[in-house]
Design an enzyme around this catalytic site. Sequence first.
Site, short mmCIF file in Angstrom:
data_model
loop_
_atom_site.label_atom_id
_atom_site.label_comp_id
_atom_site.label_asym_id
_atom_site.label_seq_id
_atom_site.Cartn_x
_atom_site.Cartn_y
_atom_site.Cartn_z
N THR A 64 0.78 -1.20 -0.01
CA THR A 64 -0.05 -0.05 -0.08
C THR A 64 0.87 1.28 -0.02
O THR A 64 0.65 2.10 -0.80
CB THR A 64 -0.95 0.06 1.31
OG1 THR A 64 -1.73 -1.19 0.91
CG2 THR A 64 -1.77 1.38 1.31
N GLY A 119 -7.54 12.18 10.47
CA GLY A 119 -6.14 11.51 10.96
C GLY A 119 -5.25 12.25 10.08
O GLY A 119 -5.26 12.84 9.15
N ILE A 151 -3.86 10.69 7.17
CA ILE A 151 -4.14 10.67 5.84
C ILE A 151 -5.24 11.46 5.32
O ILE A 151 -4.95 12.18 4.24
CB ILE A 151 -4.48 9.16 5.51
CG1 ILE A 151 -3.53 8.08 5.75
CG2 ILE A 151 -5.14 8.90 4.16
CD1 ILE A 151 -4.06 6.48 5.82
N MET A 159 0.44 1.59 12.83
CA MET A 159 0.45 1.14 11.45
C MET A 159 1.28 2.05 10.59
O MET A 159 0.85 3.13 9.89
CB MET A 159 -1.18 0.94 11.20
CG MET A 159 -1.61 0.02 11.46
SD MET A 159 -3.47 -0.22 10.89
CE MET A 159 -4.16 -1.93 11.50
N HIS A 208 7.62 2.59 8.32
CA HIS A 208 8.84 2.32 8.66
C HIS A 208 8.84 1.57 10.08
O HIS A 208 9.72 0.62 10.44
CB HIS A 208 9.44 3.75 9.19
CG HIS A 208 8.55 4.75 9.94
ND1 HIS A 208 7.59 5.46 9.17
CD2 HIS A 208 8.56 5.01 11.28
CE1 HIS A 208 6.94 6.21 10.19
NE2 HIS A 208 7.50 6.03 11.34
N HIS A 250 25.23 27.00 11.06
CA HIS A 250 24.17 28.30 10.92
C HIS A 250 24.22 28.89 9.65
O HIS A 250 25.43 28.89 8.87
CB HIS A 250 24.93 29.25 11.91
CG HIS A 250 24.06 30.54 11.90
ND1 HIS A 250 22.94 30.75 12.55
CD2 HIS A 250 24.39 31.80 11.11
CE1 HIS A 250 22.52 32.11 12.11
NE2 HIS A 250 23.35 32.74 11.46
#
EC number: 1.8.1.4
Length: 507
Positions: free
Chosen positions: A81, A223, A225, A360, A363, A486
Amino acid sequence: MAMASLARRKAYFLTRNLSNSPTDALRFSFSLSRGFASSGSDENDVVIIGGGPGGYVAAIKASQLGLKTTCIEKRGALGGTCLNVGCIPSKALLHSSHMYHEAKHSFANHGIKVSSVEVDLPAMLAQKDNAVKNLTRGIEGLFKKNKVTYVKGYGKFISPNEVSVETIDGGNTIVKGKHIIVATGSDVKSLPGITIDEKKIVSSTGALSLSEVPKKLIVIGAGYIGLEMGSVWGRLGSEVTVVEFAGDIVPSMDGEIRKQFQRSLEKQKMKFMLKTKVVSVDSSSDGVKLTVEPAEGGEQSILEADVVLVSAGRTPFTSGLDLEKIGVETDKAGRILVNDRFLSNVPGVYAIGDVIPGPMLAHKAEEDGVACVEFIAGKHGHVDYDKVPGVVYTHPEVASVGKTEEQLKKEGVSYRVGKFPFMANSRAKAIDNAEGLVKILADKETDKILGVHIMAPNAGELIHEAVLAINYDASSEDIARVCHAHPTMSEALKEAAMATYDKPIHI
């Protein structure tokens, strides 16, 4: 306070003692006693059902450890997915839509005159699809390089060490393995009374391939998504309304960060209807009509849209694998129950990623996969689920790792807070992108970092200094005393660390 030395710290998190459970020990010893397949045998050491982030990574790692490995994938394209209809295509559209939005609204501030900016949606979608194709081919190349056998088809258990595969070309084959890993991922969670047709009522999959920009888009679910896809189409011109049953967006997010994040999205004209229940959805007319009511009950109202995105979470994909035939235990949600070595109650059958309890996330599944095959190979594997980062890839992004302030209060932990706004960061001001902040939570007594939360344009990249620090039990002083280049956005993390144990310089 003396500066703690990261180099001297014992990396205890890399190893884990075997469980004291006699049952678990028996399963583990049984698993190892099977031995490994010889090069001439048709039996695999490891068979993996599912070629998503967890599955394909596990397959490659298993082969690298010298295990004869086969990966079965029903889609006919590796990556699951995440790569095919999730993480990767959504990030492609998030980037493309952000570029369009910047050209339309921000270029003038930088002295760049553009006479007209238009969306070429087919070209945008094609760029997304090309990225996906190239990456899936890349994984196939990695399989060949690492000598992983790739079977395209739908796998079901015949026995704890046999999988029947209905191949995508219409054939059937049986794949044998001493150790079988279920890595079938998750699927879109449906809502009662709502039928997803991927045209007017779409899942996240359909939202990635709309044929035109909808004038009005309603997102059910606030959420990760839902907010990301809402951002994509909002930037391209949709009027976006997010309907959420809970009282907050992204409930798992640190409360202070969440409030600022919601205000930022509202500035981008995203509307929110919180504590709102969807009663019914009617798509019989040209558009879609939603009947909603307050979550606690009350007067109903009608919302109209061209497209409705159902984004109410995901559910583990474990049905249809014939797990019950071999006695694998699952919970009420369909998740496979495993021990701390990813082993189910059936010897030789393992599970990783979205099909087991835990976040879910792609990674997380990858880490599961590596740890699982390390255990199978007789090595130590480990995943610390309290230290898995999470990112919302909107603009600004929100990234976090470790505990939220609400969690620490609930657990009764004494802590200090250090914050630094990007409005005081020179690089952020120079690029005219200074919205957001860094927030660090550290133990009041030891100064050990307990949680880090960042809202910034590139928070998903900045968070990994904090991930490393938390994994090595670093203190806020450790980060504060490390020289940061920096001007960089990462200096905000250094300043927030200074604010945690002492005082920042630039505010």
